[in-house]
Scaffold this active site. Structure first.
Site, PDB file in Angstrom:
ATOM      1  N   ARG A  25       0.822  -1.226   0.000  1.00  0.00           N
ATOM      2  CA  ARG A  25       0.000   0.000   0.000  1.00  0.00           C
ATOM      3  C   ARG A  25       0.850   1.268   0.000  1.00  0.00           C
ATOM      4  O   ARG A  25       0.474   2.277   0.618  1.00  0.00           O
ATOM      5  CB  ARG A  25      -0.940   0.045   1.218  1.00  0.00           C
ATOM      6  CG  ARG A  25      -1.913  -1.091   1.308  1.00  0.00           C
ATOM      7  CD  ARG A  25      -2.938  -1.049   0.176  1.00  0.00           C
ATOM      8  NE  ARG A  25      -4.031  -1.943   0.469  1.00  0.00           N
ATOM      9  CZ  ARG A  25      -4.015  -3.239   0.235  1.00  0.00           C
ATOM     10  NH1 ARG A  25      -2.957  -3.809  -0.325  1.00  0.00           N
ATOM     11  NH2 ARG A  25      -5.066  -3.986   0.530  1.00  0.00           N
ATOM     12  N   SER A  57     -10.168  -0.589   4.024  1.00  0.00           N
ATOM     13  CA  SER A  57      -9.415  -0.939   5.238  1.00  0.00           C
ATOM     14  C   SER A  57      -8.941   0.339   5.917  1.00  0.00           C
ATOM     15  O   SER A  57      -8.278   1.151   5.287  1.00  0.00           O
ATOM     16  CB  SER A  57      -8.175  -1.761   4.886  1.00  0.00           C
ATOM     17  OG  SER A  57      -8.539  -2.916   4.195  1.00  0.00           O
ATOM     18  N   GLU A 117      -4.264   2.820   7.556  1.00  0.00           N
ATOM     19  CA  GLU A 117      -3.954   2.720   6.129  1.00  0.00           C
ATOM     20  C   GLU A 117      -4.514   3.947   5.413  1.00  0.00           C
ATOM     21  O   GLU A 117      -3.986   4.421   4.418  1.00  0.00           O
ATOM     22  CB  GLU A 117      -4.610   1.448   5.559  1.00  0.00           C
ATOM     23  CG  GLU A 117      -4.001   1.015   4.246  1.00  0.00           C
ATOM     24  CD  GLU A 117      -5.026   0.615   3.218  1.00  0.00           C
ATOM     25  OE1 GLU A 117      -5.223   1.404   2.280  1.00  0.00           O
ATOM     26  OE2 GLU A 117      -5.603  -0.480   3.349  1.00  0.00           O
TER      27      GLU A 117
END
Ligand code: EPU
Length: 365
Positions: free
Chosen positions: A165, A258, A361
Site C-alpha cells: 500500500r 481498510s 492505512e
C-alpha cells in the site's frame, strides 16, 4: 475544461462522506490543463492535494489549500505480444470500470482487484491490493506531470518503489511535485487465475467451477453445468460476490476500505500469540527482493480488532463494520473527530490486548 470553486464542499471527493471544505477546488479533464492550472495565481506556490474519488482519505478538518481533481479518461490498446496486451489508461478512469472493460475483452491480471473503489491514478499511488494481487504486478509505467519543472515524465515501475500500500508517490517530496496523468499496464491474454487467496477456491467450487485451470482460449469442450472451467467473468463475479458479502458499499455506509494496515510482527511474537489464540491467521511477508522474510509475518488487523472485542464499538455515527472489523463506517452524519476517536480507541484496545501496534492505512488530511 478547468473549473475553480472557492470554499468548495468535499463531500463528492471522500467516500467516508465527511462534510469538509476546501479553500479552493480545481477540477480539470485533460493533461494539457495542468500547466495553466499551476501557473494560475490562485494555485501557484500553494500547497495542493490531488484526489481521486477520495476512497482512502479522511479529512480531519477543512483543507486550507488547493484540492485538485482530474477526470483524464481513456483506455487505449497499446502494443500486444503473444500472451499479453499493453493498455494505456487515463488517471481519472474509475478503477472498476477498467476491471470490467478488461474482463469483457479477455484481458487478465486485474480481475482479483475488481470492485476496489477509487480511480486509476489513486490505484498507482496506493498500490491497491486484494485477493493475492497488487497494482504493481500489472504496472509497466506511470505517466506524471512534474509541477516543479512543468514537464511530463514517464516513471518506470522499477522506480515507483512499490510496497504494501505504498509507493514513491506517497513520499512528502513527490506528493507535492507529481500529478499522475495515466498508467501503462501489462495484461495477460492467456488464462491463469490466481485462486490461492482465502476463500476464493471455496466460492468457485460452490458456483460449480472446476479448480483445474485450462487455457480458456484453447478449451473447446462445451462446459457442463458443474465442473465448468473457470472463466475471466466467473473470477470477476466471484471476487465481487466475496467483497460485497464482507465489505460495506460506500454508497450506503460511507467508508474508506481498510482503515488500518495489517501489522507486520516478528515471527517470535506471532508464535507466542498463536499459543494463546490458535486460530489467529497469518500471511508470509515478502521482502523487496521478492524472497520470503523468515523473521516477520503479517497478521490481519481485522482479526485483532474483532478478537479484542471492538466489533460493535461506536463513537457517535462512526462505527466498526462488524462483518469486516478492518473497516470503519459512517452510519449517517459522522464527524471526522468521531472517526479519529474511534480509531484511537481501537489502537489502544488492540495494543492492550495483543501488544500489537496498529497503523492507519487511510491517509489523514
Ligand atoms: N478476519 C477476522 N475478523 C474480521 C476481519 C477479518 O477474523 O473482522 C480474518 C478473516 O477471517 C481472515 C483474515 O482475517 O482469516 C483476513 O481477512 P480478509 O481476507 O478479509 O483480508 P484482510 O487481511 O482483513 C486485506 C486487505 C483488503 C483486501 C483483503 C482481501 C489490507 C489492509 N486489507 O484485508 O483491502 O480486500 O485483504 O485481499 O491489507 C483495502 O485495502 O481497502 C482493502 C479492503
Amino acid at each position: 475544461m478547468i473549473r475553480f470553486t472557492e470554499n468548495a464542499s468535499l463531500l463528492p471527493y471522500n467516500t467516508f462522506g465527511i462534510a469538509a471544505k476546501a479553500a479552493l477546488l480545481v477540477e480539470y479533464n485533460q493533461e494539457e490543463d495542468l500547466p495553466t492550472i499551476f501557473q494560475d495565481p490562485r494555485v501557484k506556490g500553494k500547497p495542493f492535494l490531488h484526489v481521486g474519488q477520495g476512497s482512502n482519505l479522511l479529512f480531519t478538518q477543512d483543507y486550507p489549500g488547493v484540492i485538485l481533481h482530474g477526470s483524464i479518461k481513456g483506455i487505449k490498446l497499446n502494443a500486444s505480444g503473444d500472451e499479453e496486451q499493453l493498455v494505456e489508461v487515463g488517471a481519472g478512469e474509475v478503477w472498476d470500470h477498467l476491471c470490467q472493460w478488461a474482463a469483457i475483452r479477455g484481458f487478465m491480471g486485474i480481475e482479483n482487484l475488481s470492485g476496489i473503489p477509487g480511480e486509476v491514478g489513486a490505484a498507482a499511488v496506493q498500490n491497491i491490493g486484494a485477493y493475492g494481487a497488487e497494482f504493481k504486478d500489472v504496472c509497466v509505467a506511470v505517466a506524471v506531470y512534474d509541477v516543479q519543472q512543468s514537464k511530463n515524465y514517464i516513471v518506470g515501475v522499477e522506480d515507483c518503489r512499490y510496497g504494501y500500500r505504498t509507493s514513491i508517490f506517497k513520499d512528502a517530496e513527490f506528493k507535492s511535485r507529481f500529478v499522475i496523468t495515466g498508467v501503462l499496464l501489462r495484461l495477460r491474454t492467456k488464462a491463469l487465475f490466481n485462486i490461492e487467496y482465502g476463500n476464493i477456491k471455496a466460492a468457485l467450487l460452490e458456483r460449480g467451477y472446476s479448480l483445474q485451470q485450462k487455457d480458456v482460449r484453447t478449451s473447446r469442450r462445451k462446459p457442463s453445468k458443474v465442473n465448468r472451467p473457470i472463466t475471466l467473468s466467473a473470477m470477476r463475479e466471484t471476487i465481487l460476490a466475496i467483497r460485497s458479502a464482507k465489505l460495506p458499499d460506500p454508497a450506503i455506509y460511507g467508508n474508506a476500505g481498510s482503515f488500518f494496515k495489517n501489522p507486520v510482527i516478528p515471527i517470535v511474537k506471532y508464535r507466542a500469540l498463536h499459543s494463546q489464540y490458535p486460530d489467529i491467521p497469518m500471511y508470509a511477508v515478502t521482502k523487496p527482493n521478492g524472497e520470503q522474510d523468515p523473521n516477520m509475518v503479517k497478521v490481519p488487523a481485522g482479526w485483532l480488532i474483532e478478537h479484542s472485542g471492538c466489533a460493535t464499538r461506536r463513537v457517535g455515527d462512526a462505527a466498526v463494520y462488524p462483518k469486516q472489523c478492518l473497516v470503519l463506517v459512517n452510519m449517517g452524519k459522522a464527524k471526522s473527530q468521531e472517526v479519529v476517536q474511534l480509531a484511537n480507541i481501537i489502537i489502544e484496545t488492540v495494543l492492550d490486548r495483543f501488544d500489537v501496534q496498529l497503523e492507519p492505512e487511510v491517509n489523514f488530511i
